[in-house]
Write a protein that holds these residues in place. Structure first.
Motif, PDB file in Angstrom:
ATOM      1  N   PRO A 284     -10.683   1.262   4.536  1.00 26.65           N
ATOM      2  CA  PRO A 284     -11.080  -0.214   3.636  1.00 26.65           C
ATOM      3  C   PRO A 284     -11.029  -1.563   4.004  1.00 26.65           C
ATOM      4  CG  PRO A 284     -10.018   0.073   2.497  1.00 26.65           C
ATOM      5  CD  PRO A 284      -9.197   1.540   3.330  1.00 26.65           C
TER       6      PRO A 284
ATOM      7  N   TYR B 211       0.720  -1.182   0.208  1.00 25.43           N
ATOM      8  CA  TYR B 211       0.046  -0.187   0.054  1.00 25.43           C
ATOM      9  C   TYR B 211       0.938   0.900   0.322  1.00 25.43           C
ATOM     10  CZ  TYR B 211      -3.060  -3.500   0.784  1.00 25.43           C
ATOM     11  OH  TYR B 211      -4.272  -5.059   1.552  1.00 25.43           O
TER      12      TYR B 211
ATOM     13  N   TRP C  87      -5.864  -0.976  -6.396  1.00 29.25           N
ATOM     14  CA  TRP C  87      -7.099   0.065  -6.913  1.00 29.25           C
ATOM     15  C   TRP C  87      -6.410   1.511  -5.958  1.00 29.25           C
ATOM     16  CZ3 TRP C  87      -7.579  -0.029  -1.722  1.00 29.25           C
ATOM     17  CH2 TRP C  87      -7.446  -0.677  -0.842  1.00 29.25           C
ATOM     18  N   ALA C  88      -7.615   1.860  -5.407  1.00 29.17           N
ATOM     19  CA  ALA C  88      -7.068   3.183  -4.527  1.00 29.17           C
ATOM     20  C   ALA C  88      -8.982   4.061  -4.082  1.00 29.17           C
ATOM     21  CB  ALA C  88      -6.739   4.376  -5.945  1.00 29.17           C
ATOM     22  N   LYS C  89      -8.329   4.130  -2.978  1.00 28.08           N
ATOM     23  CA  LYS C  89      -9.997   4.576  -2.035  1.00 28.08           C
ATOM     24  C   LYS C  89      -9.255   5.376  -1.442  1.00 28.08           C
ATOM     25  CE  LYS C  89     -11.042  -0.227  -2.630  1.00 28.08           C
ATOM     26  NZ  LYS C  89     -11.774  -1.779  -1.193  1.00 28.08           N
ATOM     27  N   PRO C  90      -9.999   6.198  -0.935  1.00 25.51           N
ATOM     28  CA  PRO C  90      -9.895   7.501  -0.233  1.00 25.51           C
ATOM     29  C   PRO C  90      -9.679   7.100   1.155  1.00 25.51           C
ATOM     30  CG  PRO C  90     -12.298   8.396  -1.375  1.00 25.51           C
ATOM     31  CD  PRO C  90     -11.990   6.411  -2.094  1.00 25.51           C
ATOM     32  N   LEU C  91      -8.946   7.893   1.925  1.00 29.07           N
ATOM     33  CA  LEU C  91      -8.957   7.484   2.886  1.00 29.07           C
ATOM     34  C   LEU C  91      -9.840   8.598   3.909  1.00 29.07           C
ATOM     35  CD1 LEU C  91      -7.035   5.291   4.890  1.00 29.07           C
ATOM     36  CD2 LEU C  91      -5.101   6.245   4.297  1.00 29.07           C
TER      37      LEU C  91
ATOM     38  N   PHE D 282      -5.487   8.960  -0.220  1.00 25.59           N
ATOM     39  CA  PHE D 282      -5.772   7.855  -0.629  1.00 25.59           C
ATOM     40  C   PHE D 282      -5.178   6.721  -0.778  1.00 25.59           C
ATOM     41  CE2 PHE D 282      -8.356  11.495  -3.267  1.00 25.59           C
ATOM     42  CZ  PHE D 282      -9.352  10.720  -3.833  1.00 25.59           C
TER      43      PHE D 282
ATOM     44  N   TRP E  42      -2.277  12.214  -6.179  1.00 24.49           N
ATOM     45  CA  TRP E  42      -2.674  10.955  -6.628  1.00 24.49           C
ATOM     46  C   TRP E  42      -3.268  11.220  -8.269  1.00 24.49           C
ATOM     47  CZ3 TRP E  42      -4.423   6.811  -8.754  1.00 24.49           C
ATOM     48  CH2 TRP E  42      -5.421   6.011  -8.907  1.00 24.49           C
TER      49      TRP E  42
END
Length: 110
Positions: free
Chosen positions: A107, A4, A93-97, A56, A12
């Motif tokens: 997540p 990660y 993948w990329a996800k908001p933090l 992110f 990003w």
């Protein structure tokens, strides 16, 4: 195995726009891109991104990522370091933090 990378929103966005990056300022200074594992990423967020909003979390498949070296860092724990630019096609993948009560909400990493 997924590893990660935590990026600020502008970092990003730059990776998405340019297709590759040398990383965040700390990565540029150290000469490699820092990653965390499932076990260390929350500590990384707390240590280096306390209170930072708009982050992110990017997941990268470690297998086949070259040249990736596992090197000792905090408390002699091995951390993955990438010795080349990170490319958009490396990102699984990329996800908001998001922040909740001052703590980053991760997540499911399993």
């Amino acid at each position: 195995m997924l590893i990660y990378k935590i990026f600020r929103a502008d970092e990003w966005a730059a990776l998405q726009a340019e297709g590759e990056t040398v990383g965040a300022p700390i990565d540029v200074a150290d000469g490699y891109i820092h990653f965390s594992t499932t076990e260390t990423v929350a500590e990384t967020a707390a240590k280096y991104f306390t209170g930072a909003a708009g982050l992110f979390l990017l997941a990268i498949e470690a297998e086949g990522l070259n040249p990736l070296k596992w090197e000792p860092a905090r408390k002699d724990v091995l951390f993955p370091h990438l010795y080349r630019k990170l490319r958009m096609d490396d990102v699984v993948w990329a996800k908001p933090l998001p922040l909740q009560d001052g703590i980053h909400q991760f997540p499911d990493l399993t």
